[in-house]
Write an enzyme that holds these catalytic residues in place. Structure first.
Site, PDB file in Angstrom:
ATOM      1  N   TYR A 237      -1.450  -0.609  10.642  1.00  0.00           N
ATOM      2  CA  TYR A 237      -1.719  -0.871   9.328  1.00  0.00           C
ATOM      3  C   TYR A 237      -0.562  -0.492   8.545  1.00  0.00           C
ATOM      4  CZ  TYR A 237      -3.646  -1.074   4.540  1.00  0.00           C
ATOM      5  OH  TYR A 237      -3.701  -1.375   3.424  1.00  0.00           O
TER       6      TYR A 237
ATOM      7  N   SER B 228       0.898  -1.210   0.087  1.00  0.00           N
ATOM      8  CA  SER B 228      -0.083  -0.106   0.065  1.00  0.00           C
ATOM      9  C   SER B 228       0.979   1.072  -0.040  1.00  0.00           C
ATOM     10  CB  SER B 228      -0.858   0.099   1.341  1.00  0.00           C
ATOM     11  OG  SER B 228      -1.509   1.222   1.559  1.00  0.00           O
TER      12      SER B 228
END
Ligand code: NDP
Ligand code: 8X3
Length: 250
Positions: free
Chosen positions: A149, A136
């Site tokens: 995250y 990501s």
């Protein structure tokens, strides 16, 4: 002889779109995820000789090992592993975050991804295959509420690059795919089912679609075998960078 993809997180979003892209492109696909009722339609749509469904929780190491051992002959030799399953939980700052959510993100995004990669590496080396890990932009760009995250995705990116170094000379290709804002069930999961929050995030932004990611995975997988995409960072045009935050006394 068709090639075989094993992709995690095939029940929605990027994974489901990738199953369709690779099946349409003539590959066999092993599709995994917890929701069996989301996997069966993929089998029904493309046929049991094209899509093999393995419903499991990737945090369950025994279930994963059993599913790999039970792959039917035509699906047993994996050419491409796409480690896509993953999730963000919560957007609270660390000091108000739930430890259980942190553990779930680490167990899923980090531990399970590493374990599955470890299990499939011997076969991938034997077949000069490929690994694409879905990281990501959160791996590279910190933001408030990104805490664990983003850290799990930083692991994914660095693990990918280190894998590439270890696999030097084997012919195995390794890629870190690092998308930005993409409309899937990701925000619904992150907000524990808040559809309004999910809709608001994507409204008017023309985010990346699951099909965009499937097309990128297809491009990476079908490049000539002498080419390796190390990292591919993608954002929608509507997304870019913001400045640092400054807290002032008084
Ligand atoms: P979705 O929520 O639509 O899909 C996530 C997938 O992960 C689902 O298929 C889900 O399946 C699977 N999954 C989650 N936990 C488990 C588990 N314990 N065991 C097995 N499967 C699991 O989101 P996306 O398609 O957007 O996400 C795919 C990947 O892309 C994730 O790694 C995410 O972090 C990453 N990403 C997403 C971005 C975005 O903005 N959407 C941007 C950058 C990266 P099930 O629930 O059925 O188990
Ligand atoms: C998902 C992208 O920016 O929401 O990985 O963390 S972001």
């Amino acid at each position: 002889m068709p090639k075989t993809l094993l992709i995690t997180g095939a029940t929605s979003g990027f994974g489901a779109a990738a199953v369709a892209r690779f099946a349409a492109g003539g590959w066999r696909v092993v599709a995994t995820g917890r929701r069996a009722d989301r996997l069966q339609p993929l089998v029904d749509r493309f046929g049991a000789d094209v899509v093999h469904a393995a419903a499991l929780d990737i945090r369950d190491a025994e279930a994963m090992a059993a599913a790999i051992a039970a792959l039917p002959g035509p699906f047993a030799d994996i050419d491409l592993l796409v480690n896509n399953a993953g999730l963000a939980l919560g957007t609270a700052p660390s000091q108000r975050a739930e430890l259980a959510q942190w553990r779930q993100m680490i167990d899923t995004n980090v531990t399970a991804l590493a374990a599955l990669t470890h299990a499939l590496l011997p076969g991938l080396i034997a077949r000069r295959g490929a690994v694409v890990n879905v990281s990501s932009i959160a791996a590279s760009y910190p933001y408030a509420g990104g805490n664990v995250y983003g850290a799990t995705k930083a692991f994914v990116t660095q693990f990918t690059l280190n894998l590439r170094a270890d696999l030097h000379g084997t012919g195995v290709r390794v890629t870190s795919l690092e998308p930005g804002l993409a409309e899937t069930e990701f925000t619904l999961v992150r907000t524990c089912g808040d559809q309004a929050a999910s809709d608001a995030l994507y409204a008017g932004a023309r985010p990346i679609t699951a099909d965009d990611i499937a097309a990128s995975l297809w491009w990476i997988a079908t490049l000539p075998p002498h080419l390796n995409v190390n990292r591919l960072e993608m954002m929608p045009v509507s997304q870019s960078f913001a400045g640092f935050q400054i807290h002032r006394d008084g």
